[in-house]
Scaffold this motif. Sequence first.
Motif, mmCIF file in Angstrom:
data_model
loop_
_atom_site.group_PDB
_atom_site.id
_atom_site.type_symbol
_atom_site.label_atom_id
_atom_site.label_comp_id
_atom_site.label_asym_id
_atom_site.label_seq_id
_atom_site.Cartn_x
_atom_site.Cartn_y
_atom_site.Cartn_z
ATOM 1 N N ALA A 255 47.868 43.034 41.304
ATOM 2 C CA ALA A 255 47.773 42.146 40.133
ATOM 3 C C ALA A 255 47.833 42.928 38.822
ATOM 4 O O ALA A 255 48.272 42.402 37.807
ATOM 5 C CB ALA A 255 46.478 41.336 40.213
ATOM 6 N N LYS A 256 47.380 44.202 38.886
ATOM 7 C CA LYS A 256 47.345 45.005 37.655
ATOM 8 C C LYS A 256 48.629 45.797 37.444
ATOM 9 O O LYS A 256 48.767 46.501 36.458
ATOM 10 C CB LYS A 256 46.178 46.003 37.742
ATOM 11 C CG LYS A 256 44.829 45.365 37.520
ATOM 12 C CD LYS A 256 43.757 46.388 37.264
ATOM 13 C CE LYS A 256 43.437 47.209 38.493
ATOM 14 N NZ LYS A 256 42.121 47.783 38.573
ATOM 15 N N ALA B 281 53.708 43.367 37.917
ATOM 16 C CA ALA B 281 53.044 42.081 37.685
ATOM 17 C C ALA B 281 53.054 41.757 36.196
ATOM 18 O O ALA B 281 53.338 40.625 35.793
ATOM 19 C CB ALA B 281 51.606 42.130 38.210
ATOM 20 N N PHE C 249 44.802 44.120 46.553
ATOM 21 C CA PHE C 249 45.209 42.915 45.823
ATOM 22 C C PHE C 249 45.024 43.104 44.316
ATOM 23 O O PHE C 249 45.874 42.721 43.512
ATOM 24 C CB PHE C 249 44.430 41.680 46.304
ATOM 25 C CG PHE C 249 45.207 40.426 46.065
ATOM 26 C CD1 PHE C 249 46.259 40.073 46.895
ATOM 27 C CD2 PHE C 249 44.945 39.620 44.975
ATOM 28 C CE1 PHE C 249 47.028 38.938 46.647
ATOM 29 C CE2 PHE C 249 45.701 38.480 44.716
ATOM 30 C CZ PHE C 249 46.744 38.135 45.568
ATOM 31 N N SER C 250 43.932 43.775 43.939
ATOM 32 C CA SER C 250 43.719 43.972 42.505
ATOM 33 C C SER C 250 44.754 44.968 41.959
ATOM 34 O O SER C 250 45.244 44.802 40.843
ATOM 35 C CB SER C 250 42.271 44.389 42.278
ATOM 36 O OG SER C 250 42.159 45.568 41.611
ATOM 37 N N ALA D 40 50.152 37.532 43.171
ATOM 38 C CA ALA D 40 49.093 38.206 42.408
ATOM 39 C C ALA D 40 49.375 38.073 40.916
ATOM 40 O O ALA D 40 48.461 37.795 40.120
ATOM 41 C CB ALA D 40 49.004 39.673 42.828
ATOM 42 N N ALA E 173 42.434 38.847 41.202
ATOM 43 C CA ALA E 173 43.657 39.125 40.419
ATOM 44 C C ALA E 173 43.405 39.056 38.909
ATOM 45 O O ALA E 173 44.268 39.452 38.129
ATOM 46 C CB ALA E 173 44.732 38.105 40.795
ATOM 47 N N GLU F 182 41.471 35.519 46.265
ATOM 48 C CA GLU F 182 42.613 36.219 45.647
ATOM 49 C C GLU F 182 42.661 35.935 44.149
ATOM 50 O O GLU F 182 42.912 36.835 43.343
ATOM 51 C CB GLU F 182 43.923 35.756 46.311
ATOM 52 C CG GLU F 182 44.061 36.225 47.745
ATOM 53 C CD GLU F 182 45.192 35.556 48.530
ATOM 54 O OE1 GLU F 182 45.425 35.974 49.670
ATOM 55 O OE2 GLU F 182 45.826 34.623 48.001
ATOM 56 N N TYR F 183 42.403 34.683 43.774
ATOM 57 C CA TYR F 183 42.466 34.324 42.350
ATOM 58 C C TYR F 183 41.432 35.137 41.555
ATOM 59 O O TYR F 183 41.741 35.685 40.500
ATOM 60 C CB TYR F 183 42.234 32.813 42.159
ATOM 61 C CG TYR F 183 42.287 32.441 40.702
ATOM 62 C CD1 TYR F 183 43.504 32.337 40.040
ATOM 63 C CD2 TYR F 183 41.114 32.269 39.969
ATOM 64 C CE1 TYR F 183 43.559 32.051 38.677
ATOM 65 C CE2 TYR F 183 41.163 31.979 38.610
ATOM 66 C CZ TYR F 183 42.384 31.871 37.979
ATOM 67 O OH TYR F 183 42.438 31.612 36.624
ATOM 68 N N GLU G 220 53.044 40.179 45.907
ATOM 69 C CA GLU G 220 53.022 40.785 44.563
ATOM 70 C C GLU G 220 53.231 39.697 43.508
ATOM 71 O O GLU G 220 52.574 39.681 42.476
ATOM 72 C CB GLU G 220 54.138 41.826 44.387
ATOM 73 C CG GLU G 220 53.966 43.113 45.158
ATOM 74 C CD GLU G 220 54.317 42.966 46.633
ATOM 75 O OE1 GLU G 220 54.862 41.910 47.019
ATOM 76 O OE2 GLU G 220 54.034 43.899 47.393
ATOM 77 N N TYR H 152 48.662 34.448 39.754
ATOM 78 C CA TYR H 152 47.221 34.193 39.601
ATOM 79 C C TYR H 152 46.733 34.789 38.277
ATOM 80 O O TYR H 152 45.980 34.178 37.534
ATOM 81 C CB TYR H 152 46.420 34.880 40.715
ATOM 82 C CG TYR H 152 46.529 34.321 42.103
ATOM 83 C CD1 TYR H 152 46.394 32.967 42.372
ATOM 84 C CD2 TYR H 152 46.704 35.178 43.196
ATOM 85 C CE1 TYR H 152 46.450 32.484 43.679
ATOM 86 C CE2 TYR H 152 46.764 34.707 44.495
ATOM 87 C CZ TYR H 152 46.636 33.361 44.731
ATOM 88 O OH TYR H 152 46.687 32.889 46.019
ATOM 89 N N ARG H 153 47.154 36.015 38.026
ATOM 90 C CA ARG H 153 46.668 36.716 36.824
ATOM 91 C C ARG H 153 47.155 36.042 35.536
ATOM 92 O O ARG H 153 46.464 36.029 34.532
ATOM 93 C CB ARG H 153 47.122 38.176 36.875
ATOM 94 C CG ARG H 153 46.439 39.084 35.852
ATOM 95 C CD ARG H 153 46.864 40.509 36.095
ATOM 96 N NE ARG H 153 46.329 41.447 35.148
ATOM 97 C CZ ARG H 153 45.206 42.130 35.320
ATOM 98 N NH1 ARG H 153 44.486 41.940 36.403
ATOM 99 N NH2 ARG H 153 44.809 43.004 34.410
#
Length: 465
Positions: free
Chosen positions: A237-238, A242, A233-234, A347, A375, A371-372, A344, A350-351
Amino acid sequence: MQRLVIVSNRVPPPSGVAAGGLGTCILDALQDHDAVWFGWNGDLVSTESEITSACARYDRLTQITMPLTERDYREHYLGFCNAALWPVHHCRLDLARFAPGCIEGYRRVNLRFAKEVMSRLRPDDLIWVQDYHLIPLGSNLRALGARNRLGFFLHIPFPPPEVLLAVPEHLWLLNALCSYDVVGFQTNADRQNFFRFACGHLDGEPMSGNTLRIAGRIVTAVICPAGIDTHSFSEMAKSRRAAAEIERLRRVGEPLINIIGVDRLDYTKGLPERLRSFRRLLELYPQNRKATTLMQIAPPSREDVQAYAQIRQELEGLCGEINGQHGDVDWTPVRYICRNVAREALAALYRGSQVGLVTPLRDGMNLVAKEYVIAQDEEDPGVLVLSRFAGAAEDLREALIVNPYDLDEVAHAIQRAITMPREERIERHQALAVRVRERDAHNWMAEFLCALDIDRAPALSFELA
Ligand code: ADQ
């Protein structure tokens, strides 16, 4: 080789969007496992004679699925599971409906699932049954002769005994729960409620640690909070995709502050209260007008149950009201998206949001909160505002913990999140991220299986950790 056999009501396809916590959590946890997963494929047929099971292999996962009949869907899925057990477990007796005949549907589907599992069972399979749809499955398997170790995990809260007593067949149901060797709960509060029920109403006798003796059997009750696959998940987000998505959103008129909420559209998630709190924020802190937007993603679920259709209407009415009352030609306060979003994209959203608003009225765990946190950009993280009634609040103490019924308290917490200095945000986020990583999907499964597979516990925990 010893197999892990998972049984859940619904089996989601291993790829694609699963807007539900159970599917997310199991798929994440199973990534490096050989497993067989039984359950409903989502299809309906007219008669029992049309039911046939199908087997599909995906890398290390085998899924064995079958349809339900329309009657099963009405009586078991809608009638007993979602109109009776779900509201009771979430302490909403006002919404619980115990329609005649539904419990028969529940018994029928559980027995059919048990026969299907039994027909393909090996003597050393470890069986792990998931959630309230399938509580009697374990006792059905025992009656059919299974001698395997049997585990059960409850993804939703275990309510206080006084509430559970409202279910007409509560003794039958809870006796069935106690036929598992290991029963897993999300939080300490859930396990305590289970012990209170077992000792107060089933003649259970507490033994050492986590175990109870009931009707000559030993049941172990463990706490294993559900989690997510933090690594993947990270990474999502990265990712560059994203970053490009966040940039694109900013170009199309993103406000300075974005607050995000992501929930299945369910009355337990506190969505109307959340919107009213956001409205209070705009009233109490008018500087947020034109600067702050609430993006609420809420895909509809269980729409055939009346209470779900009603909550959707209420939510849509409130969105229109707030946007009409506060919005302007160049600003829409609430962006409401009523469909599934790819993981995706979630994520990235959230970011790109400064506040994560997770305010259920009652929730077993709540994976969106986790998840928040995962992310976020570690150098400039957003702030999680979390309901005290989410199971996640037992662990995620560095979030801003709120009472979702208290609209002003939530509004003040959002304002505090928006104005929180960066050092404090980093400090809180670091502590939260450690906890979310410690309690990820792999640990959830490893801890449960350690308790279930007593003979091999040390080896198994090493292999899974
Ligand atoms: P849920 O109540 O379904 O499940 P929750 O923990 O809220 O689960 O997780 C929902 C999941 O669905 C998250 O992974 C989220 O990202 C995803 N999701 C939600 N809306 C989405 C959308 N629009 N598009 C795509 N994905 C979306 C139950 C219990 C919870 C418990 C879980 C796991 O009710 O309390 O946390 O099981 O044990």
